[in-house]
Motif scaffolding. Structure first.
Motif, PDB file in Angstrom:
ATOM      1  N   PRO A   1      53.554  33.506  40.750  1.00 32.36           N
ATOM      2  CA  PRO A   1      53.200  33.259  42.154  1.00 32.36           C
ATOM      3  C   PRO A   1      51.724  33.499  42.459  1.00 32.36           C
ATOM      4  N   LEU A   2      51.085  34.427  41.741  1.00 31.82           N
ATOM      5  CA  LEU A   2      49.643  34.639  41.937  1.00 31.82           C
ATOM      6  C   LEU A   2      48.854  33.426  41.457  1.00 31.82           C
ATOM      7  N   ALA A   3      49.232  32.904  40.289  1.00 28.78           N
ATOM      8  CA  ALA A   3      48.540  31.730  39.759  1.00 28.78           C
ATOM      9  C   ALA A   3      48.776  30.513  40.637  1.00 28.78           C
ATOM     10  N   GLU A   4      50.003  30.356  41.114  1.00 29.82           N
ATOM     11  CA  GLU A   4      50.310  29.216  41.980  1.00 29.82           C
ATOM     12  C   GLU A   4      49.611  29.328  43.333  1.00 29.82           C
ATOM     13  N   LYS A   5      49.172  30.526  43.675  1.00 29.19           N
ATOM     14  CA  LYS A   5      48.420  30.714  44.913  1.00 29.19           C
ATOM     15  C   LYS A   5      46.948  30.364  44.720  1.00 29.19           C
ATOM     16  N   GLY A   6      46.537  30.120  43.472  1.00 26.65           N
ATOM     17  CA  GLY A   6      45.176  29.665  43.236  1.00 26.65           C
ATOM     18  C   GLY A   6      44.232  30.664  42.604  1.00 26.65           C
ATOM     19  N   TYR A   7      44.775  31.695  41.926  1.00 28.27           N
ATOM     20  CA  TYR A   7      43.934  32.704  41.280  1.00 28.27           C
ATOM     21  C   TYR A   7      44.101  32.640  39.764  1.00 28.27           C
ATOM     22  N   TYR A   8      43.048  32.995  39.039  1.00 26.59           N
ATOM     23  CA  TYR A   8      43.192  33.180  37.599  1.00 26.59           C
ATOM     24  C   TYR A   8      43.775  34.568  37.376  1.00 26.59           C
TER      25      TYR A   8
END
Length: 217
Positions: free
Chosen positions: A65-72
């Motif tokens: 979910p962190l990656a899908e939110k736009g973060y590496y």
């Protein structure tokens, strides 16, 4: 939000979060907007529960979910192994590493610290429930400033069995037996983390790598 993240077990939590979001003021994102982190390092959680496997079940469900939110997101298994090989065998010791050192060695913009409060199945007289409950704190690795914090909670309870108190007891026993065979905490943790990160007015703001078409209007 990607609906594939949320298991059926966590759908009721989505409704609860949506209703709650209508009743609370928006989160103060001023620190997050000022620091604009691009990368997140996830540190294995401090564990206040009795389940020794909770920290590693948690970290297996938070990166997506962190990656899908736009973060590496730095690969959690690689970071865990790296810290262990450098004399930090437990989550408690990993959480004690100075932010400046993490920034210097790993290069993260922000660090996600987590405390697990409850984890696993709880059996009561007329109810059996599987609970995941943790507190997430995103800290800027450069300044030590709190960027965002959120509780990630989900619960799946046994039904009443359709027969009053007797049915409730039977339902709880069946749920306990089923829970001993199938571990529901990974799916509940996935749901809780996705909902916390994407909660309206309270979730994490979109990161720099979120595709433009996925940005909220």
């Amino acid at each position: 939000m990607n609906s594939s993240i949320i298991s059926k077990a966590g759908l009721f939590v989505l409704l609860a979060f949506s209703l709650a979001a209508c009743q609370v003021a928006p989160y103060d994102y001023s620190a997050l907007e000022a620091n604009k982190p691009r990368s997140i390092l996830v540190i294995p959680p401090l564990n206040e529960s009795v389940d020794v496997n909770a920290p590693y079940t948690f970290i297996s469900t938070v990166s997506k979910p962190l990656a899908e939110k736009g973060y590496y997101v730095f690969p959690v298994a690689v970071i865990d192994q790296f810290l262990k090989e450098n004399g930090l065998p437990s989550p408690g010791e990993m959480n004690s590493v100075p932010l400046q050192k993490l920034r210097e060695i790993i290069g993260a913009d922000a660090v996600l610290y987590t405390t697990i409060n409850q984890w696993g199945q709880k059996f009561q007289l007329v109810n059996s429930a599987t609970i995941v409950d943790s507190e997430l704190k995103l800290i800027d690795a450069r300044s030590g400033e709190l960027l965002w914090t959120r509780r990630a909670f989900a619960q799946q309870s046994s039904g009443d069995g359709g027969g009053g108190i007797a049915g409730a007891i039977i339902g709880a026993i069946v749920e306990q037996i089923a829970g001993s065979i199938v571990d529901r905490t990974p799916s509940l943790s996935s749901a809780a983390n996705a909902l916390a990160i994407n909660a309206p007015n309270q979730g994490l703001l979109p990161g720099p790598y979120l595709p433009v078409e996925n940005h909220p209007e």
